[in-house]
Write a protein that holds these residues in place. Structure first.
Motif, mmCIF file in Angstrom:
data_model
loop_
_atom_site.group_PDB
_atom_site.id
_atom_site.type_symbol
_atom_site.label_atom_id
_atom_site.label_comp_id
_atom_site.label_asym_id
_atom_site.label_seq_id
_atom_site.Cartn_x
_atom_site.Cartn_y
_atom_site.Cartn_z
ATOM 1 N N ASN A 220 -2.570 4.096 -2.298
ATOM 2 C CA ASN A 220 -1.299 4.819 -2.144
ATOM 3 C C ASN A 220 -1.534 6.220 -1.581
ATOM 4 O O ASN A 220 -1.009 7.213 -2.073
ATOM 5 N N TRP A 240 1.373 8.782 -3.286
ATOM 6 C CA TRP A 240 2.541 8.383 -4.052
ATOM 7 C C TRP A 240 2.142 7.447 -5.177
ATOM 8 O O TRP A 240 1.027 6.921 -5.228
ATOM 9 N N GLY A 250 6.279 10.751 -4.864
ATOM 10 C CA GLY A 250 5.184 11.130 -3.982
ATOM 11 C C GLY A 250 5.178 12.601 -3.636
ATOM 12 O O GLY A 250 6.117 13.346 -3.939
#
Length: 748
Positions: A220, A240, A250
């Motif tokens: 991520n 995020w 995020g």
């Protein structure tokens, strides 16, 4: 009528209780839409001085267009290394009657070369088409948070942290977690079309000659690295998480390398150790903005003007911060359309940078306004090198159209290489000093900078047989565009205003520092310059050269506003001259005005105490020349005859001139005398403001009720002589004050 004098040392809470505006009870100020903007220059603006973003929708994706204030292509201008590159060369060519060689050297290169220029960062994209219709989009300027609500119940919140330079986003109540992607600018041709715009001075990013940067995606997290020209590069890191079901949270960070403002740690390394969650960062962020808005407040019966003031001062706080560059043409909101920004997003010092900082002083945001003088100090060495190279003399005259480092870019030769640019920049050192009464700033920065500007004017000027000084060649932005007759053999009122302001400021500063010989020298120099040229139309462009056509730039009236060298307080003859000049400009019509013309005119109308005219000009500016997100678009967007210019290049100076005009309607002190509510419309029955700042470091608050001034409070921040027009007797009162002293006038 009662006058009270108080000493309050626990001023914070006590002083606020003296006034009727309360931060917790304000009406909504900001932006409200029923759908997401679909054009980049109508996006929701967020910023913290060094980093900015515009929130808009493109092709079913929520787009956060990213910018960083110091992200520039700073390649040198090779043409300016020519031995012909000089003021003397231009003087010779003008007298020869042919500017073709000058055009080839200075003007034409800006059409051929796409740099130096401000450049964009890229954009974060999140698919949102699956969420269906938007119910509302809101920017609350008091919290600097953008909130988007979809009819399906999903909610998105976005802010660019005011405290740690990190951008944050959170989407809740999502039916499914969407992807997060980063779209890099397209620096290499790939066969797709670039958005076609009619904005002046723009180029496709592919012309910069960069190789596309590298995007790395892992889990991520996204990291994007891009090399620009020379030592300049930048990096974006986005990460995020899904802290709860249906929630996407995020943050992102942007860093540069190779600029004066670059960070020691790059974005990817910084974000590896960044653990602050959304709510913690949001609390810090909103607390910063709460303190920002405590600096000054106002309430007007005209909600359009009130809301616009809050929008402008929000943009000011979002765009001008310590340890970041000052406000350029678009500040931290560079174009998100595959092109360089209008006019390269540069620093235009013949109007744009100056107007952008007008509201900072009397709105009591001296820290934010000092960003401009900080930058002018930082570029002083480069300015002195330019002065020696181009003008061939010692002293200081900053390039009128400049890069982040204060180096010349070029453009129309008469203005990009204007011979008295520094005078208008001197004014901002003068304002920063006068509003702050900061003697350390005066001694260490203001006077040393202004002294070099005055020394340049000593050296560049020539005397005629009668001992009267003139410039070898003069101009007046942007009269006659860049034609041959845009250069004047006799000194224009614009140049003369800059010169006279510089000597006046140098004299006053030297006197304040006890430098008697310096002050005497500047006085003698000032006496050798002619008076302002005028005729039956008012102030003219130059001697025997009146304004005869509609024109956007009010350069010939600089002595009146903003400088105050001419003022209605100086007697009936000067008052008639000023009013005649304004009337003549209006009489010629608005066919060639820009939006900033209206907001600058409103400042002038306030200075002659015509509140109705000032309000009318501001309403035209807001409704015809601003986009839905409040950005100044230069041209008449309504196409209703307010101007023949109907294009839409986005620049910010008109916005900040608008805020300044509203402040001029409420408080004036440029003559040394404080006047409250000097130019409010006759229809206003009530208004109030808190902690607007007057020259001399006085904080002023006032109430206007039932068509009359009800109460005025003045706090002396540093002590010193207070001079004020008593609103109940209309007499000028003077008194010596001590630091922290509070004086009240009321109608009881």
């Amino acid at each position: 009528m009662k006058i009270k004098s108080l000493f309050i040392f626990l001023i914070g809470t006590c002083f606020l209780n003296l006034f009727s505006i309360h931060a917790t009870n304000h009406p909504f100020h900001g932006l409200r839409f029923e759908k997401l903007p679909t054009v980049w220059d109508e996006g929701i603006p967020l910023g913290n001085g060094i980093m900015g973003s515009l929130i808009w929708e493109k092709d079913g994706k929520l787009r956060l267009a990213l910018d960083r204030a110091d992200l520039w292509d700073l390649r040198p201008v090779k043409e300016f290394e020519s031995p012909s590159y000089s003021y003397r060369f231009i003087c010779d060519e003008v007298r020869r009657g042919d500017l073709s060689n000058v055009y080839a050297l200075i003007d034409d290169r800006t059409r051929k070369d796409c740099a130096p220029t401000k450049i964009p960062v890229g954009a974060i994209e999140i698919p949102v088409s699956q969420l269906g219709e938007v119910e509302s989009v809101e920017l609350d300027v008091h919290t600097a948070v953008c909130t988007i609500i979809w009819k399906c119940g999903a909610v998105g919140k976005f802010f660019t942290s005011a405290t740690d330079k990190v951008g944050h986003f959170r989407l809740e109540n999502l039916p499914e977690i969407p992807s997060v992607k980063l779209q890099a600018p397209r620096f290499e041709e790939d066969g797709t079309d670039t958005e076609n715009t009619a904005a002046p001075g723009t180029n496709s990013l592919t012309r910069l000659g960069y190789k596309n940067g590298k995007i790395t995606c892992r889990d991520n997290r996204i990291v994007y690295r891009q090399k620009a020209h020379g030592k300049v590069a930048y990096e974006v890191s986005v990460q995020w998480d899904t802290p709860a079901s249906g929630t996407l949270e995020g943050c992102y960070y942007i860093t540069t390398q190779g600029t004066w403002y670059s960070d020691p740690v790059q974005a990817s390394d910084f974000m590896k150790s960044y653990t602050k969650d959304f709510n913690t960062s949001l609390a810090e962020h909103t607390e910063w903005w709460k303190m920002y808005w405590e600096k000054s407040k106002l309430h007007l019966p005209d909600y359009t003007l009130e809301n616009q003031w809050y929008l402008e001062m929000y943009k000011f706080g979002a765009a001008s911060r310590k340890d970041a560059p000052p406000i350029c043409l678009q500040a931290v909101w560079t174009a998100d359309n595959g092109q360089t920004p209008p006019w390269r997003g540069d620093f235009h010092n013949d109007l744009n940078t100056q107007l952008s900082y007008w509201p900072g002083y009397s709105s009591n945001h001296l820290e934010e306004s000092s960003v401009f003088t900080d930058w002018l100090w930082k570029i002083k060495d480069n300015g002195e090198k330019f002065t020696r190279q181009f003008f061939g003399v010692e002293g200081l005259n900053i390039p009128c159209i400049a890069t982040l480092e204060g180096k010349a870019i070029g453009g129309w030769n008469q203005y990009s290489h204007q011979p008295t640019t520094n005078g208008w920049l001197v004014h901002h050192f003068y304002l920063q000093w006068k509003y702050s009464a900061d003697k350390h700033f005066l001694k260490e920065q203001a006077y040393p900078w202004v002294k070099e500007a005055a020394r340049y004017m000593d050296n560049i000027s020539v005397k005629d047989a009668k001992g009267v000084r003139n410039l070898p060649l003069s101009s007046s932005p942007e009269i006659n565009d860049n034609r041959l007759n845009a250069w004047f053999e006799r000194t224009t009122n614009y140049d003369l205003a800059n010169i006279r302001l510089t000597y006046m400021a140098a004299t006053e500063m030297a006197d304040s520092l006890g430098l008697k010989e310096d002050a005497a020298h500047w006085r003698r120099q000032l006496e050798e310059w002619p008076d302002f040229a005028k005729d039956s139309t008012g102030l003219t462009i130059a001697p025997d050269y009146p304004l005869t056509v509609s024109h956007r730039h009010l350069s010939h009236m600089l002595a009146f506003h903003p400088f105050g060298l001419l003022d209605v307080s100086q007697g009936k003859e000067t008052e008639r001259l000023i009013k005649r000049s304004i009337h003549h400009m209006e009489e010629l019509g608005s066919a060639h005005w820009c939006g900033y013309t209206y907001s600058w005119l409103a400042n002038m109308q306030a200075r002659v105490f015509d509140g109705d005219a000032a309000a009318r000009s501001l309403h035209i500016f807001i409704k015809a020349f601003c986009s839905p997100n409040s950005f100044h678009l230069n041209g008449d967007q309504l196409k209703k005859g307010y101007s023949s210019l109907t294009y839409r290049p986005f620049t910010l100076e008109g916005n900040f001139a608008c805020a300044s005009a509203i402040q001029e309607m409420l408080l004036q002190s440029h003559t040394g005398t404080i006047r409250v509510f000097p130019a409010i419309p006759e229809s206003w029955n009530e208004a109030s403001f808190q902690d607007l700042r007057a020259m001399g470091a006085f904080l002023v608050s006032a109430d206007y009720k039932n068509g009359k001034i009800h109460k005025v409070t003045v706090r002396s921040e540093r002590g010193g002589k207070l001079k004020i027009q008593n609103p109940f007797t209309n007499k000028i009162e003077e008194r010596n004050t001590m630091a922290g002293e509070i004086i009240e006038w009321d109608s009881k």
